[in-house]
Design a protein around this motif. Sequence first.
Motif, PDB file in Angstrom:
ATOM      1  N   TRP A 143       5.531  -0.467  37.152  1.00 51.16           N
ATOM      2  CA  TRP A 143       5.699  -1.881  36.814  1.00 51.16           C
ATOM      3  C   TRP A 143       5.218  -2.783  37.951  1.00 51.16           C
ATOM      4  O   TRP A 143       5.197  -2.400  39.113  1.00 51.16           O
ATOM      5  CB  TRP A 143       7.168  -2.192  36.557  1.00 51.16           C
ATOM      6  CG  TRP A 143       7.685  -1.733  35.234  1.00 51.16           C
ATOM      7  CD1 TRP A 143       7.042  -0.981  34.295  1.00 51.16           C
ATOM      8  CD2 TRP A 143       8.993  -1.985  34.709  1.00 51.16           C
ATOM      9  NE1 TRP A 143       7.850  -0.751  33.224  1.00 51.16           N
ATOM     10  CE2 TRP A 143       9.056  -1.358  33.440  1.00 51.16           C
ATOM     11  CE3 TRP A 143      10.106  -2.667  35.180  1.00 51.16           C
ATOM     12  CZ2 TRP A 143      10.203  -1.415  32.645  1.00 51.16           C
ATOM     13  CZ3 TRP A 143      11.240  -2.725  34.392  1.00 51.16           C
ATOM     14  CH2 TRP A 143      11.288  -2.100  33.131  1.00 51.16           C
ATOM     15  N   PHE A 145       6.704  -6.023  39.636  1.00 53.12           N
ATOM     16  CA  PHE A 145       8.032  -6.627  39.675  1.00 53.12           C
ATOM     17  C   PHE A 145       8.106  -7.571  40.874  1.00 53.12           C
ATOM     18  O   PHE A 145       7.797  -7.179  42.008  1.00 53.12           O
ATOM     19  CB  PHE A 145       9.093  -5.523  39.797  1.00 53.12           C
ATOM     20  CG  PHE A 145      10.500  -6.002  39.868  1.00 53.12           C
ATOM     21  CD1 PHE A 145      11.024  -6.829  38.885  1.00 53.12           C
ATOM     22  CD2 PHE A 145      11.320  -5.639  40.931  1.00 53.12           C
ATOM     23  CE1 PHE A 145      12.332  -7.277  38.956  1.00 53.12           C
ATOM     24  CE2 PHE A 145      12.633  -6.071  41.005  1.00 53.12           C
ATOM     25  CZ  PHE A 145      13.141  -6.902  40.012  1.00 53.12           C
ATOM     26  N   GLN A 148      10.725 -14.802  40.791  1.00 51.46           N
ATOM     27  CA  GLN A 148      10.060 -16.033  40.377  1.00 51.46           C
ATOM     28  C   GLN A 148      10.138 -17.094  41.474  1.00 51.46           C
ATOM     29  O   GLN A 148       9.305 -18.003  41.520  1.00 51.46           O
ATOM     30  CB  GLN A 148      10.722 -16.593  39.108  1.00 51.46           C
ATOM     31  CG  GLN A 148      10.474 -15.776  37.857  1.00 51.46           C
ATOM     32  CD  GLN A 148       9.104 -16.045  37.251  1.00 51.46           C
ATOM     33  OE1 GLN A 148       8.069 -15.820  37.883  1.00 51.46           O
ATOM     34  NE2 GLN A 148       9.096 -16.537  36.014  1.00 51.46           N
ATOM     35  N   PHE A 163      15.441 -16.100  38.732  1.00 48.43           N
ATOM     36  CA  PHE A 163      14.722 -15.241  37.792  1.00 48.43           C
ATOM     37  C   PHE A 163      13.814 -14.272  38.538  1.00 48.43           C
ATOM     38  O   PHE A 163      13.237 -14.600  39.578  1.00 48.43           O
ATOM     39  CB  PHE A 163      13.863 -16.083  36.834  1.00 48.43           C
ATOM     40  CG  PHE A 163      14.647 -16.843  35.812  1.00 48.43           C
ATOM     41  CD1 PHE A 163      14.949 -16.268  34.586  1.00 48.43           C
ATOM     42  CD2 PHE A 163      15.083 -18.141  36.071  1.00 48.43           C
ATOM     43  CE1 PHE A 163      15.673 -16.969  33.639  1.00 48.43           C
ATOM     44  CE2 PHE A 163      15.805 -18.848  35.133  1.00 48.43           C
ATOM     45  CZ  PHE A 163      16.107 -18.262  33.914  1.00 48.43           C
ATOM     46  N   TYR A 164      13.726 -13.061  37.984  1.00 48.51           N
ATOM     47  CA  TYR A 164      12.729 -12.074  38.376  1.00 48.51           C
ATOM     48  C   TYR A 164      11.802 -11.858  37.186  1.00 48.51           C
ATOM     49  O   TYR A 164      12.190 -12.062  36.025  1.00 48.51           O
ATOM     50  CB  TYR A 164      13.383 -10.749  38.765  1.00 48.51           C
ATOM     51  CG  TYR A 164      14.019 -10.742  40.135  1.00 48.51           C
ATOM     52  CD1 TYR A 164      13.372 -10.145  41.217  1.00 48.51           C
ATOM     53  CD2 TYR A 164      15.267 -11.321  40.357  1.00 48.51           C
ATOM     54  CE1 TYR A 164      13.955 -10.119  42.473  1.00 48.51           C
ATOM     55  CE2 TYR A 164      15.853 -11.309  41.609  1.00 48.51           C
ATOM     56  CZ  TYR A 164      15.195 -10.707  42.668  1.00 48.51           C
ATOM     57  OH  TYR A 164      15.756 -10.691  43.912  1.00 48.51           O
ATOM     58  N   ARG A 165      10.573 -11.422  37.486  1.00 46.98           N
ATOM     59  CA  ARG A 165       9.617 -11.140  36.412  1.00 46.98           C
ATOM     60  C   ARG A 165       9.114  -9.704  36.546  1.00 46.98           C
ATOM     61  O   ARG A 165       8.762  -9.259  37.650  1.00 46.98           O
ATOM     62  CB  ARG A 165       8.445 -12.116  36.449  1.00 46.98           C
ATOM     63  CG  ARG A 165       7.346 -11.815  35.418  1.00 46.98           C
ATOM     64  CD  ARG A 165       6.387 -12.976  35.259  1.00 46.98           C
ATOM     65  NE  ARG A 165       7.067 -14.113  34.635  1.00 46.98           N
ATOM     66  CZ  ARG A 165       6.475 -15.282  34.361  1.00 46.98           C
ATOM     67  NH1 ARG A 165       5.195 -15.462  34.679  1.00 46.98           N
ATOM     68  NH2 ARG A 165       7.148 -16.252  33.790  1.00 46.98           N
ATOM     69  N   LYS A 167       6.496  -6.700  34.649  1.00 50.84           N
ATOM     70  CA  LYS A 167       5.395  -6.477  33.712  1.00 50.84           C
ATOM     71  C   LYS A 167       5.004  -5.012  33.717  1.00 50.84           C
ATOM     72  O   LYS A 167       4.951  -4.374  34.784  1.00 50.84           O
ATOM     73  CB  LYS A 167       4.183  -7.339  34.093  1.00 50.84           C
ATOM     74  CG  LYS A 167       3.000  -7.155  33.147  1.00 50.84           C
ATOM     75  CD  LYS A 167       1.827  -8.033  33.549  1.00 50.84           C
ATOM     76  CE  LYS A 167       0.652  -7.846  32.591  1.00 50.84           C
ATOM     77  NZ  LYS A 167      -0.509  -8.701  32.955  1.00 50.84           N
ATOM     78  N   GLU A 209       5.531  -8.375  29.332  1.00 49.46           N
ATOM     79  CA  GLU A 209       6.021  -9.069  30.513  1.00 49.46           C
ATOM     80  C   GLU A 209       7.281  -9.850  30.145  1.00 49.46           C
ATOM     81  O   GLU A 209       7.317 -10.533  29.115  1.00 49.46           O
ATOM     82  CB  GLU A 209       4.947 -10.008  31.062  1.00 49.46           C
ATOM     83  CG  GLU A 209       5.294 -10.648  32.383  1.00 49.46           C
ATOM     84  CD  GLU A 209       4.132 -11.464  32.941  1.00 49.46           C
ATOM     85  OE1 GLU A 209       4.181 -11.849  34.124  1.00 49.46           O
ATOM     86  OE2 GLU A 209       3.168 -11.704  32.190  1.00 49.46           O
ATOM     87  N   VAL A 210       8.332  -9.740  30.974  1.00 51.01           N
ATOM     88  CA  VAL A 210       9.602 -10.406  30.671  1.00 51.01           C
ATOM     89  C   VAL A 210      10.162 -11.061  31.928  1.00 51.01           C
ATOM     90  O   VAL A 210       9.873 -10.639  33.056  1.00 51.01           O
ATOM     91  CB  VAL A 210      10.638  -9.417  30.103  1.00 51.01           C
ATOM     92  CG1 VAL A 210      10.185  -8.852  28.769  1.00 51.01           C
ATOM     93  CG2 VAL A 210      10.947  -8.315  31.103  1.00 51.01           C
ATOM     94  N   ASP A 211      10.986 -12.110  31.707  1.00 44.79           N
ATOM     95  CA  ASP A 211      11.755 -12.737  32.777  1.00 44.79           C
ATOM     96  C   ASP A 211      13.184 -12.203  32.733  1.00 44.79           C
ATOM     97  O   ASP A 211      13.785 -12.090  31.662  1.00 44.79           O
ATOM     98  CB  ASP A 211      11.758 -14.256  32.622  1.00 44.79           C
ATOM     99  CG  ASP A 211      10.396 -14.872  32.902  1.00 44.79           C
ATOM    100  OD1 ASP A 211       9.628 -14.262  33.678  1.00 44.79           O
ATOM    101  OD2 ASP A 211      10.086 -15.939  32.337  1.00 44.79           O
TER     102      ASP A 211
END
Length: 257
Positions: A143, A145, A148, A163-165, A167, A209-211
């Motif tokens: 990933w 990682f 944000q 927040f972390y992101r 993908k 991809e997510v937050d």
Amino acid sequence: MLLPLLLRPPLCLPQASVVLTRCVRTLRCGAPRGLRSQAKNFLWRWRPQRLHSRGRSRKTQSQEEEWRNRNNTALTYIAAAGVGMIGLAYAAVPLYRLYCQATGLGGTAVAGHDVEQVATMTPVKERVIKVTFNADTHASMQWNFRPQQTEIFVVPGETALAFYRAKNPTDKPIIGISTYNVVPFDAGQYFNKIQCFCFEEQRLNPHEEVDMPVFFYIDPEFDNDPRMARVDTITLSYTFFEAKEGQMLPLPGYSYS
């Protein structure tokens, strides 16, 4: 005929029976006084020895039985202790992790929160703390990682949201799971997370991809702890691992090579 038998070395059981029979006959038949005296002496010596032999044999059997019972009891205790140690070995990691989450040991942020405390706590406005964010992935994790935001400023007793992101850049779905810690370690007991994504499996499909939000607050008691007097920066760090069967996550505050 009786005298030579009485003067012989110790007799075996059949020979002793013959001598005993002759001694009894001698005493009954009115033999000379000297011969009767020898027969009485022989009977006196032989009888106590035989009774003593029987008593010793019974005592030996009793001791052997007692030792067998003791050995069986000891083996039972040893087996029970072995089973208990194996069970504790399997339970040690999750129990230690729960303990760290409850107490903040090893830089672990305290899991869960008291809703009433969140609603009634008073922010310590004069104590501003910088919270920085770090993101890592295990060598086998594919990933991307990252946080944000690199940092935010909060005060004890005030909630904050970060927040972390993550993908998944590969062409296959990957399931990840994260651990976290707080630096300095002593601050972990005051860092309370209301919502986070740690210790829960996260599945990302190919190129998804997510937050991931982290909702937290610093306990107002932070300001009353003398050990925290010079602490003005706290770092929250997450590490993602690929979730595989049989893989053990590192304990908070420790690293596995």
